[in-house]
Each structure stands twice: as structure tokens, then as C-alpha cells.
Design an enzyme around this catalytic site. Structure first.
Site, PDB file in Angstrom:
ATOM      1  N   ASP A   1      16.364  -0.770  -7.072  1.00 53.48           N
ATOM      2  CA  ASP A   1      16.552  -1.149  -5.680  1.00 53.48           C
ATOM      3  C   ASP A   1      15.027  -1.523  -5.139  1.00 53.48           C
ATOM      4  OD1 ASP A   1      17.629  -1.860  -3.257  1.00 53.48           O
ATOM      5  OD2 ASP A   1      18.005   0.148  -2.787  1.00 53.48           O
TER       6      ASP A   1
ATOM      7  N   GLU B   1       8.296  15.834  -2.683  1.00 52.73           N
ATOM      8  CA  GLU B   1       6.884  15.641  -2.309  1.00 52.73           C
ATOM      9  C   GLU B   1       6.496  14.689  -1.063  1.00 52.73           C
ATOM     10  OE1 GLU B   1       2.691  14.409  -4.539  1.00 52.73           O
ATOM     11  OE2 GLU B   1       4.790  13.728  -5.249  1.00 52.73           O
ATOM     12  N   TRP B   2       5.711  15.353   0.015  1.00 53.81           N
ATOM     13  CA  TRP B   2       5.275  14.465   0.902  1.00 53.81           C
ATOM     14  C   TRP B   2       4.141  13.610   0.642  1.00 53.81           C
ATOM     15  CZ3 TRP B   2       7.277  12.959   5.792  1.00 53.81           C
ATOM     16  CH2 TRP B   2       6.232  12.286   6.558  1.00 53.81           C
ATOM     17  N   LEU B   3       4.342  12.095   0.768  1.00 54.62           N
ATOM     18  CA  LEU B   3       3.194  11.463   0.449  1.00 54.62           C
ATOM     19  C   LEU B   3       2.823  10.630   1.782  1.00 54.62           C
ATOM     20  CD1 LEU B   3       4.421   9.695  -2.836  1.00 54.62           C
ATOM     21  CD2 LEU B   3       2.746  11.595  -2.505  1.00 54.62           C
TER      22      LEU B   3
END
Length: 287
Positions: free
Chosen positions: A194, A92-94
């Protein structure tokens, strides 16, 4: 390659997708990153060599497990696989923005919810994954001290010796860890694994989001410790976290031990002065 990836996206989403626009964006120091778009929908794509497909599979499974906790926002994995000589993951592009102190306080709260509500009997994870490009061994282990000595510090020391690292007090440190981590009940919490500033941010609307995980079940303090390794998060983050899940007494002593894992890993990835930093940390822990 692009056609194969477009086809895979179309199959998974059930909607025809053909990427007319592809622009290079940051993908970290290991992968190539792209924004791919058909003019209406944009996805985030990471590419690596075909041999690295297991790394992307583990990332997707980690994101899915974090999503399932219904706590903190992570990019939803769409699909992953290999095409020609490359492996890929589509997310998904955020659209990221800057956020404010409220955003960081909310990030602390939501991470605390994830740590508090994720349940496992043992420490580890269902598969091995990677920390950077280093293998991360996640063999299920009932005892946290045993897990941390064997699969975190012990494994990194083993890799570091092969690389020519010299850690005179390694054995003394490993022998001291049971005492250093004694007198505390540790619940296995789902952790990012991380969790430094480069893997956390806020959307354009100010919603906190975390990404690029190295997921496993651990002492939750490993995530909080790492936020302090490269400059620290805003104070609002720690305030929000402690509102929901107060850190245990003694965290200040344990955080250096937990961050040693990442400094040893940086030596194994990049060499240089990280070995002397690791030795200074060992002296500090044993002092």
C-alpha cells in the site's frame, strides 16, 4: 481500556508503563491514532472496533517480517489486542521530519534491498490482511498471473459489481492479463503493498521510514507502480531504487495494470468517480 493497554505494554516490554499523556494524532482514514506517553517513553497507538483486531495482527506480522529483512526502517510493533470494545496496536513512536533528496534516494535503495533479498517460493502471504479496510486475499499461489487475476483484480471486480459498478471490458481485460504479463520471470518479493506517499516518510534525522503495510509476496513492481498513482515520489527515490535493483523493461506498460487494483479498491471503499477512472485505465491497458 487505557489501563488494560498500559498493562499489556508493561508485560511485553518488561518495564512498568502508565500513560499520563494521551493526545490524538493522525491514524489514517480508518483508525484513530494517539501518542501515549508516561513522560519518558512515547508510543503510537491505533484504535478501531474490537472486530478489527485481525487487521492489527496482520499489520504487526507484516511489520515484523519487514523488520527481519534488515533493509528499510519500519516502526517496531510492541503489542496488539482488544480492550473493552476496541482493538488496538501499539507501535514504536517515530518522530517524522521532512527529509531531503538524499533521504528519498536512500529510501529507494533500501526498498530495493528489501525487494531483492526477501525470498518466497510462491506469491501471497501466510494470512489474509486488508488493503484500507477491504479484505486482501493472500492464498499462496505458484503463478503470479493466476494470483493477480484471481486474488487481486478478480476479487476487486467481484466486490465492485456488488456495489453497482459497471465495467464492460472486465472479462476482456482478465483474459488479456496472461499476455500482458508474459515473457518475464517474476520473483516473489516481499512488498509493502500500500505504498503511496501517505505511508512513507523520513524521521527527524532524515532516515527513510515506511509504515501501514498491506504486506504480501508479489511482483516488486506493484510497490513502484503505486508510488506513481497519487502524484509520484521525488525523482531521487527512483534513482536510488534503480541503482540497487533495476526495473525490468516494460514496467511503464505494466504499472497501469497494477494500479488498477488500487483504483478498484478506492471505488469499493469510497464510490464516486473511481469507477470511471477504472474504466479509463482498462481502455488504456487494452489499447
Amino acid at each position: 481500556m487505557w489501563t488494560q493497554i498500559d498493562t499489556h505494554i508493561s508485560q511485553v516490554t518488561g518495564e512498568k508503563f502508565q500513560s499520563h499523556q494521551r493526545r490524538s494524532v493522525g491514524g489514517g482514514c480508518i483508525n484513530q491514532g494517539y501518542a501515549v506517553s508516561n513522560g519518558e517513553i512515547t508510543y503510537f497507538l491505533k484504535l478501531n472496533q474490537a472486530s478489527q483486531v485481525a487487521m492489527f495482527e496482520a499489520e504487526a506480522l507484516g511489520l515484523e517480517q519487514m523488520l527481519a529483512t534488515a533493509s528499510i526502517r519500519v516502526p517496531k510493533p510492541i503489542c496488539w489486542g482488544t480492550a473493552d470494545n476496541s482493538s488496538y496496536i501499539v507501535l514504536e513512536w517515530l518522530e517524522l521530519g521532512s527529509g531531503n533528496s538524499n533521504s528519498w534516494q536512500e529510501m529507494g535503495r533500501k526498498l530495493a534491498v528489501m525487494h531483492k533479498n526477501s525470498i518466497s517460493q510462491d506469491f501471497g502471504w501466510k494470512i489474509n490482511n486488508t488493503i484500507g479496510s477491504t479484505p486482501q486475499i493472500n492464498t499462496w499461489t505458484a503463478d503470479w498471473v493466476e494470483f493477480y487475476v484471481k486474488h487481486r483484480l478478480g476479487y476487486q471486480f467481484q466486490l465492485a459489481r456488488r456495489r453497482g459498478g459497471n465495467f464492460p471490458k472486465e472479462n476482456k481485460l482478465l483474459a488479456a492479463i496472461p499476455e500482458l504479463l508474459a515473457n518475464r520471470q517474476v520473483q516473489p518479493s516481499l512488498v509493502h503493498g500500500d505504498f503511496w506517499g501517505g505511508n512513507a516518510g523520513c524521521t527527524a534525522s532524515g532516515e527513510p521510514v515506511i509504515f501501514d503495510p498491506a504486506t504480501y509476496f508479489a511482483d516488486r513492481e506493484v510497490d513502484i507502480a503505486m508510488t506513481e498513482l497519487f502524484g509520484g515520489f521525488p525523482a531521487a527515490f527512483y534513482k536510488g531504487y534503480n541503482e540497487v535493483f533495476l526495473l525490468d523493461a516494460g514496467y511503464e506498460q505494466r504499472k497501469t495494470l497494477y494500479n488498477l487494483y488500487h483504483i478498484l479498491n478506492h471505488f469499493n471503499l469510497f464510490g464516486g468517480g473511481y469507477s470511471s477512472q477504472a474504466n479509463r485505465m482498462i481502455d488504456q491497458i487494452l489499447h
